[in-house]
Scaffold this active site. Sequence first.
Site, PDB file in Angstrom:
ATOM      1  N   LYS A  42       5.442  -1.371  -0.288  1.00 59.89           N
ATOM      2  CA  LYS A  42       4.212  -1.110  -1.039  1.00 59.89           C
ATOM      3  C   LYS A  42       4.569  -0.813  -2.489  1.00 59.89           C
ATOM      4  O   LYS A  42       5.384   0.080  -2.769  1.00 59.89           O
ATOM      5  CB  LYS A  42       3.525   0.134  -0.461  1.00 59.89           C
ATOM      6  CG  LYS A  42       2.244  -0.161   0.293  1.00 59.89           C
ATOM      7  CD  LYS A  42       1.718   1.102   0.904  1.00 59.89           C
ATOM      8  CE  LYS A  42       0.216   1.109   0.952  1.00 59.89           C
ATOM      9  NZ  LYS A  42      -0.302   2.309   1.632  1.00 59.89           N
TER      10      LYS A  42
HETATM   11  O1  G3P Z   1      -4.104   3.116   2.649  1.00 62.26           O
HETATM   12  C1  G3P Z   1      -4.331   3.902   1.531  1.00 62.26           C
HETATM   13  C2  G3P Z   1      -4.837   5.219   1.960  1.00 62.26           C
HETATM   14  O2  G3P Z   1      -3.795   5.912   2.567  1.00 62.26           O
HETATM   15  C3  G3P Z   1      -5.485   6.038   0.927  1.00 62.26           C
HETATM   16  O3  G3P Z   1      -6.469   6.717   1.582  1.00 62.26           O
HETATM   17  O4  G3P Z   1      -8.112   8.462   1.953  1.00 62.26           O
HETATM   18  O5  G3P Z   1      -6.135   8.883   0.467  1.00 62.26           O
HETATM   19  O6  G3P Z   1      -7.984   7.376  -0.273  1.00 62.26           O
HETATM   20  P1  G3P Z   1      -7.220   7.929   0.884  1.00 62.26           P
END
Ligand code: G3P
Length: 219
Positions: free
Chosen positions: A83
């Site tokens: 990533k």
């Molecule tokens: O896949 C990306 C994710 O982990 C981010 O999620 O909820 O931190 O915006 P969030």
Amino acid sequence: MKLFLDTANVEHIREIQSWGILSGVTTNPTLVSREGRCMRDCLEEIVSIVDGPVSAEVLSLDTEGMIREARELASIDPKINVKIPVTPEGLAAVKALSSEGISTNMTLVFSLNQALMAAAAGATFVSPFVGRLDDVGSDGMALVRDIVSVYRNHGVGTQVIAASIRHPMHVVQAAMAGADIATIPYEVMVQMVRHPLTEAGIERFLRDYEKVRAMEAGK
Ligand code: G3P
């Protein structure tokens, strides 16, 4: 649409893997830090559980550093894809890594232009962050729809991962938008399988069949 788990928690990964529906896992530095273990430790265990791709994120901000980290991460297991955030340095790293055959996931994507550039650099996956766009008053799922539509119109092979999923309707909308993958937090995955009518239906079938059992026992 494939279902990935968005976590670095190996207990959660084991549980969802046991359901037979898991196609991959995505992690990020925040998720790894919650486990109180180092990245490599987590990843070695995750790849031993999961059959599909496992995303691991670089921390360097410069192209050389990203490439070096990516090679180290990719050497852990062939399932690892790296990533990399969508910055000028990140695009250059993805370009170099794709020519080496290292699978990449361009992350922190918040616009169609960023997704176009990720594809042009040769990213294997692109991760638009739905929930974080919703958080700032934008329509996160509209971005997923736009990326899918433009990639299809132009025959782009980069796979779209709907990321930053916050609730079950996000998963439904990602599937309707044509995303290749949704990466889903454990809690949302559990919510997805549950339905009060399923639970009530099971209870009723068991209760009703008790009458047959009682009849059989009384013969
Ligand atoms: O896949 C990306 C994710 O982990 C981010 O999620 O909820 O931190 O915006 P969030």
